[in-house]
Scaffold this motif. Structure first.
Motif, PDB file in Angstrom:
ATOM      1  N   ALA A 183       0.831  -1.209   0.000  1.00  0.00           N
ATOM      2  CA  ALA A 183       0.000   0.000   0.000  1.00  0.00           C
ATOM      3  C   ALA A 183       0.868   1.262   0.000  1.00  0.00           C
ATOM      4  O   ALA A 183       0.560   2.238  -0.695  1.00  0.00           O
ATOM      5  CB  ALA A 183      -0.932   0.004   1.205  1.00  0.00           C
ATOM      6  N   ASP A 184       1.977   1.249   0.762  1.00  0.00           N
ATOM      7  CA  ASP A 184       2.878   2.400   0.784  1.00  0.00           C
ATOM      8  C   ASP A 184       3.573   2.575  -0.565  1.00  0.00           C
ATOM      9  O   ASP A 184       3.757   3.697  -1.042  1.00  0.00           O
ATOM     10  CB  ASP A 184       3.922   2.245   1.886  1.00  0.00           C
ATOM     11  CG  ASP A 184       3.316   2.278   3.280  1.00  0.00           C
ATOM     12  OD1 ASP A 184       2.205   2.824   3.424  1.00  0.00           O
ATOM     13  OD2 ASP A 184       3.954   1.764   4.213  1.00  0.00           O
ATOM     14  N   LEU A 185       3.954   1.466  -1.172  1.00  0.00           N
ATOM     15  CA  LEU A 185       4.606   1.517  -2.479  1.00  0.00           C
ATOM     16  C   LEU A 185       3.637   2.022  -3.544  1.00  0.00           C
ATOM     17  O   LEU A 185       4.015   2.798  -4.424  1.00  0.00           O
ATOM     18  CB  LEU A 185       5.144   0.137  -2.849  1.00  0.00           C
ATOM     19  CG  LEU A 185       6.076   0.049  -4.041  1.00  0.00           C
ATOM     20  CD1 LEU A 185       7.307   0.915  -3.813  1.00  0.00           C
ATOM     21  CD2 LEU A 185       6.484  -1.390  -4.288  1.00  0.00           C
ATOM     22  N   ALA A 186       2.379   1.621  -3.447  1.00  0.00           N
ATOM     23  CA  ALA A 186       1.364   2.076  -4.400  1.00  0.00           C
ATOM     24  C   ALA A 186       1.128   3.581  -4.285  1.00  0.00           C
ATOM     25  O   ALA A 186       0.802   4.236  -5.277  1.00  0.00           O
ATOM     26  CB  ALA A 186       0.063   1.314  -4.186  1.00  0.00           C
ATOM     27  N   GLU A 189       0.597   5.092 -10.579  1.00  0.00           N
ATOM     28  CA  GLU A 189       0.347   4.577 -11.935  1.00  0.00           C
ATOM     29  C   GLU A 189       0.548   3.066 -12.029  1.00  0.00           C
ATOM     30  O   GLU A 189       0.067   2.429 -12.946  1.00  0.00           O
ATOM     31  CB  GLU A 189       1.228   5.306 -12.953  1.00  0.00           C
ATOM     32  CG  GLU A 189       2.717   5.018 -12.857  1.00  0.00           C
ATOM     33  CD  GLU A 189       3.440   5.771 -11.752  1.00  0.00           C
ATOM     34  OE1 GLU A 189       4.627   5.490 -11.534  1.00  0.00           O
ATOM     35  OE2 GLU A 189       2.817   6.639 -11.092  1.00  0.00           O
ATOM     36  N   SER A 190       1.269   2.471 -11.071  1.00  0.00           N
ATOM     37  CA  SER A 190       1.517   1.029 -11.069  1.00  0.00           C
ATOM     38  C   SER A 190       0.802   0.332  -9.919  1.00  0.00           C
ATOM     39  O   SER A 190       1.147  -0.808  -9.575  1.00  0.00           O
ATOM     40  CB  SER A 190       3.018   0.763 -10.978  1.00  0.00           C
ATOM     41  OG  SER A 190       3.707   1.389 -12.008  1.00  0.00           O
ATOM     42  N   ALA A 191      -0.204   0.974  -9.329  1.00  0.00           N
ATOM     43  CA  ALA A 191      -0.881   0.435  -8.143  1.00  0.00           C
ATOM     44  C   ALA A 191      -1.466  -0.948  -8.397  1.00  0.00           C
ATOM     45  O   ALA A 191      -1.370  -1.846  -7.566  1.00  0.00           O
ATOM     46  CB  ALA A 191      -1.952   1.389  -7.655  1.00  0.00           C
ATOM     47  N   GLU A 192      -2.057  -1.129  -9.564  1.00  0.00           N
ATOM     48  CA  GLU A 192      -2.690  -2.417  -9.864  1.00  0.00           C
ATOM     49  C   GLU A 192      -1.644  -3.519  -9.970  1.00  0.00           C
ATOM     50  O   GLU A 192      -1.826  -4.618  -9.452  1.00  0.00           O
ATOM     51  CB  GLU A 192      -3.476  -2.315 -11.182  1.00  0.00           C
ATOM     52  CG  GLU A 192      -4.341  -3.539 -11.444  1.00  0.00           C
ATOM     53  CD  GLU A 192      -5.211  -3.318 -12.671  1.00  0.00           C
ATOM     54  OE1 GLU A 192      -5.183  -4.229 -13.528  1.00  0.00           O
ATOM     55  OE2 GLU A 192      -5.879  -2.274 -12.769  1.00  0.00           O
ATOM     56  N   GLU A 193      -0.534  -3.230 -10.607  1.00  0.00           N
ATOM     57  CA  GLU A 193       0.536  -4.207 -10.760  1.00  0.00           C
ATOM     58  C   GLU A 193       1.165  -4.547  -9.413  1.00  0.00           C
ATOM     59  O   GLU A 193       1.506  -5.675  -9.137  1.00  0.00           O
ATOM     60  CB  GLU A 193       1.603  -3.649 -11.705  1.00  0.00           C
ATOM     61  CG  GLU A 193       2.690  -4.628 -12.059  1.00  0.00           C
ATOM     62  CD  GLU A 193       3.690  -4.029 -13.024  1.00  0.00           C
ATOM     63  OE1 GLU A 193       4.773  -4.620 -13.149  1.00  0.00           O
ATOM     64  OE2 GLU A 193       3.397  -2.986 -13.632  1.00  0.00           O
TER      65      GLU A 193
END
Length: 196
Positions: A183-186, A191-195
């Motif tokens: 979640a923090d990385l997203a 733009e890459s949240a889904e991946e």
């Protein structure tokens, strides 16, 4: 890879990302036994020198877990010598006419050392180097022009497992591997949240 001024990571090309992943995977695989030994070395330094099986046998016999820790005091002695041998950084002139420049450089180095409590960092790094066998720092300049020296935890520092030099000058790569929640990385890379 450096942070952008806004604190976020720059866009990374997919092939560049694959290169970083390959480096980390190679280091994680190649350094797995070293990390295990480093953790055991820290336990030995802390006086935790018996295996659970040995402790169980002693408890069953109602014997105390008596350890004569000779490792901890030996390392503490070396660290004590380093503590007493505190020296301020100093720049030396290359030529006689460079003495004034060397004095200015010395004052700058001393300022950076004082601001970062470099002597404490040096002792902490020596402790990591003597016990776990690896020590590293990141030196960077912030937006205000201040030099920051940040110690890297020994278990977050990774490097080319085929490096043989004590200062890693023959390493093909070095890096810092930090665990993050997805979640923090997203939030950093929406733009890459889904991946993610």
């Amino acid at each position: 890879m450096a942070l952008r001024r806004d604190g976020n990571m720059p866009e990374i090309a997919r092939d560049e990302l694959q290169t970083y992943k390959r480096m980390l995977d190679e280091a994680r695989t190649g350094l797995e036994s070293s990390l295990t030994e480093a953790k055991r070395a820290r336990d030995y330094y802390d006086g935790k020198q018996l295996t659970p099986k040995q402790s169980g046998v002693l408890r069953k016999r109602k014997q105390p877990e008596t350890i004569r820790n000779r490792i901890g005091p030996a390392i503490d002695g070396i660290l004590g010598i380093l503590e007493q041998a505190k020296v301020d950084p100093r720049a030396f002139p290359r030529n006689p006419q460079d003495e004034e420049a060397a004095d200015v450089a010395t004052k700058c180095l001393q300022y950076v050392a004082d601001q970062n409590r470099f002597h404490k960092i040096k002792i902490d790094l020596a402790d990591n180097h003597l016990v776990e066998g690896a020590a590293a720092v990141v030196v960077q300049v912030d937006d205000a022009g201040e030099v920051n020296i940040d110690q890297i935890r020994f278990d977050e520092f990774f490097y080319d497992p085929y490096s043989r030099e004590a200062d890693y000058k023959d390493a093909r790569y070095m890096g810092v591997a930090k665990w993050m929640y997805a979640a923090d990385l997203a939030k950093i890379y929406p733009e890459s949240a889904e991946e993610i």
